[in-house]
Enzyme design. Structure first.
Site, short mmCIF file in Angstrom:
data_model
loop_
_atom_site.label_atom_id
_atom_site.label_comp_id
_atom_site.label_asym_id
_atom_site.label_seq_id
_atom_site.Cartn_x
_atom_site.Cartn_y
_atom_site.Cartn_z
N THR B 52 2.08 -9.05 5.95
CA THR B 52 3.27 -9.57 4.71
C THR B 52 1.64 -9.91 3.83
OG1 THR B 52 4.43 -10.95 2.95
CG2 THR B 52 3.73 -11.61 5.74
N GLU B 53 1.49 -9.47 2.76
CA GLU B 53 0.61 -9.34 1.85
C GLU B 53 0.99 -10.91 0.44
OE1 GLU B 53 3.37 -6.96 1.33
OE2 GLU B 53 4.51 -6.74 -0.78
N ASN B 54 1.66 -11.63 1.17
CA ASN B 54 1.07 -13.11 0.39
C ASN B 54 0.29 -13.91 1.39
OD1 ASN B 54 3.87 -12.77 2.30
ND2 ASN B 54 4.30 -14.01 2.28
N SER B 94 -5.53 -10.82 1.41
CA SER B 94 -4.76 -10.07 1.96
C SER B 94 -4.25 -8.67 1.91
CB SER B 94 -3.64 -11.19 2.16
OG SER B 94 -3.28 -10.23 1.53
#
Lengths: 233, 242, 233, 242
Positions: B52-54, B94
């Site tokens: 998840t990009e966060n 990320s």
């Protein structure tokens, strides 16, 4: 002696000027430095450019700063929120400017500012309306955009723990943009749940070395604070 | 198998169909919305690492009610958990995973997909506040870009088109589209139907697609055009090279 | 199931081809993946381009690979060493090529390859002979060079601990270039003192997430190895 | 104070003189060789954080014999220790500190310094293997670049020159030079003598410098030109704005 601790959030943000570029950490609520934002609202600086992934949700924190009319421009990737109309209303009314940046490009531009890279090339956003007016150069079989570093006058970020040198660790996905903004701003202000003695943090696991941090405030509203202090800010 | 009117797959069934194609060991990013359902459909025998990009690799399912941590969320800002072997990192690391070509697959929603692989999924170009998030980074950097979407809008308008009218997320970036009616590859010949939902015919798909479709089903000239043409295992085998 | 563990160093480097670009972690001895280098010497690949900060010292490790005539080109920042003449002799004889890169530019170029940045601008080396033939562009009052991403076919690195997913932590200043090379190479091979079960490493303190790693070998010569295994490679 | 022939400062005395000018709280990188001595000369009442570009902030003194860790070294590849509040990081983060302008001071050796601040300290341009390390990054990125060197070479050739003959490390990058004879600022007027070693006269310096020197000593028109002109405390005060 190096001691970056400030008495309180008000002291830590007292010198933010009108027109400043303020980077604010957090991805949604996670990592949002709400006590520092509240102090900034109290402090009164206006005409701010705010760099943050989102444009606030609900009616507190960044949404409250925007609602108070202090922000003239947002630089972010995702200013839409299910539970807040604060930014949307001002945007539709033409009362706040928006620079929309792809999330990875936003992160990379902030890092570039912190790392002394004035500009870099990326294929992200090629062929889209966000590429408009940006220089294009081909590398191999890929066209790329030239993107510029994005720096701030101030960064407001939240950490799990800090020491008086400004070394920081974060909590889970609250890390997000904060280590990058700490590198990219002239003055980096941290609210931390825990403020510990130097040597309390394992040198192997420090995420943000103190060199990137200028001021540290212990959170009033964190679980560690005694209850009388909660919410007095 | 039914011969009645084509109902197509439910959202969960589309997600299951996507999950079938994700190979063991893949690193995968699931977009906000419908693609999030895919996480629940990955069979236990596959070890798939969700990004998840966060700032999390090794995302686990949502926590039980009452155990949510507001600082452990996914890109859709919903509470998640971690699996053993997870790691946290900041945003630029990320997105280095995304932009540096390290993720194997991303699954995204769509407003429109064009026959050349153009994707529009971030803006309707109207008065709404524009918000792009990580979509442009994902379509540019991830090795395989899958779209998961209703074949048509709620108003019945085809989402698969000759040319996108909405602002683009990326040009020629989509590899495959999963809809309630079919699995469709983007090829040099345009939309190539690779698989049909049970009870759906090729002409059902063609009628609801605003661009030519070609039949690319395995052995499609040998069998009728209803039902899955190939079992999951053979389908998966062809994925190994993705 | 994801299991990146290899039986031994020989298996982990068996497919490195002649002419490959091999990134080798380490700053001097610290973080040098000596068991993987020994396996590469044994394996026999030649005409290698090696990217590493230094060009070997003493007569083991990278110095031995160079001495064996396997390296046709070094890309590094500091190929001089007090205790080795291996590289120097070949260099003076014109039998090995050298691309000299400022250390920070070297690190940044490797990172760029791993992060999908084809090129970036930097003021480092402006006005020096290392700027020759590089495009120059002015940003504000500074002239900058365009520097390109530097990727590898293979990275050989050393970690303190790994799990079967390839998550890594390092030991002190042995970290240096390894996390960057892991991002920048098509195939990243790790020798680790400890190979632990997934979940053994705190997700907050993983330095290299497993997505950047392809193969993990437990060190034979590490303190954790039983003595019969020492040095048999 | 002595009126005999100028002997100049020892290496340790030069290092002490440099250390006097490093303000409390500074982040400092010390180059390989002579500048390393500065670490031992920083008085206890100042908290100065030493950076070593191979990935450590908060470098401490060398460990006792027998306690060296080959994986805890400085840029000169010598064993060091950590102080409380130290942190380890990889090379690109380390050079982000340098290149991003986060370090306050670096102290480097020199082959030559030109009157306009050009520095040559990495190559004699002869047959030796060229090796640049982090020198070009340091001179470009660090806020204040100090050089620490013998005023002349062992052969008696001036190192302070009108124009460098050796390959440059950077153009117009040096802020100040500390030698055995003097402390010299690089100014728009060229070499400006700010301080003299005990027993050294301005003409001693001028004779041994291959470029014009100007007298920029505090109150130099009031006193004779022997000995330190200003005490450490007033000197340090002027450093606060660096």
């Amino acid at each position: 002696m190096i001691d970056k601790r400030c008495a309180d959030a008000a002291a830590a943000v007292h010198d933010i000027r009108d027109g400043a570029t303020v980077m604010i950490g957090g991805f949604g609520e996670a990592g949002s430095p709400t006590e520092l934002i509240d102090a900034l609202i109290e402090q009164g600086a206006s005409e701010l450019t705010v760099v943050s992934n989102n444009a606030g949700s609900g009616t507190t924190g960044l949404a409250a700063l925007i609602a108070a009319g202090r922000v003239s421009k947002m630089v972010c990737s995702y200013p839409r929120s299910a539970d807040s109309e604060v930014f949307a209303e001002l945007y539709r009314a033409g009362r706040i400017a928006l620079e929309l940046v792809p999330q990875g490009t936003l992160a990379e531009r902030i890092r570039a500012a912190g790392a002394g890279i004035p500009a870099f090339y990326t294929p992200t956003a090629i062929g889209t309306i966000l590429a408009q007016s940006k220089p294009v150069r081909r590398f191999g079989d890929r066209e790329c955009l030239l993107e510029h570093a994005l720096s701030g006058d101030v960064a407001l970020i939240k950490a799990k723990a800090a020491d008086r040198h400004g070394n920081l660790i974060y909590n889970k996905t609250a890390r997000n943009f904060s280590p990058l903004m700490a590198m990219a701003a002239d003055t980096t202000v941290v609210q931390a749940s825990i403020v510990a003695a130097p040597g309390s943090l394992d040198p192997e696991t420090v995420v943000t070395p103190g060199i990137f941090v200028d001021r540290v405030v212990r959170e009033e509203r964190s679980p560690q604070a005694s209850s009388p202090g909660v919410g007095w800010l | 198998m039914t011969s009645s009117m084509p109902r197509g797959l439910t959202r969960t069934q589309i997600a299951e169909r996507v999950a079938l194609d994700i190979p063991d060991g893949a690193y995968v990013n699931l977009g906000i919305g419908m693609p999030e359902i895919v996480a629940q459909c990955i069979p236990d025998e596959k070890e798939v690492i969700l990004h998840t990009e966060n700032g999390l690799l090794g995302m686990g399912p949502p926590p039980p009610a009452g155990e949510e941590d507001p600082e452990l969320i996914n890109a859709g800002k919903r509470p998640v958990t971690t699996v053993p072997g997870a790691s946290f990192f900041h945003h630029v690391d990320s997105f280095a995973m995304i932009r540096g070509g390290h993720l194997d697959i991303c699954v995204l929603g769509a407003l429109e997909v064009a026959a050349n692989g153009d994707l529009a999924n971030w803006s309707t170009g109207t008065g709404a506040v524009p918000a792009v998030g990580g979509a442009m980074d994902l379509v540019t950097g991830v090795k395989a870009v899958y779209v998961m979407a209703g074949h048509c809008t709620r108003e019945g308008e085809p989402k698969l088109v000759t040319e996108c009218r909405y602002p683009l997320t990326g040009k020629a970036v989509v590899d495959r589209v999963y809809t309630d009616l079919a699995v469709i590859d983007i090829t040099s010949q345009g939309f190539a139907v690779r698989d049909l939902a049970p009870g759906v015919t090729l002409s059902d798909v063609a009628e609801r697609t605003a661009a030519p479709v070609v039949d690319a089903r395995r052995g499609s000239h040998l069998v009728d055009d209803t039902g899955f043409q190939s079992g999951p295992s053979s389908f998966l085998k062809s994925e190994a090279s993705t």
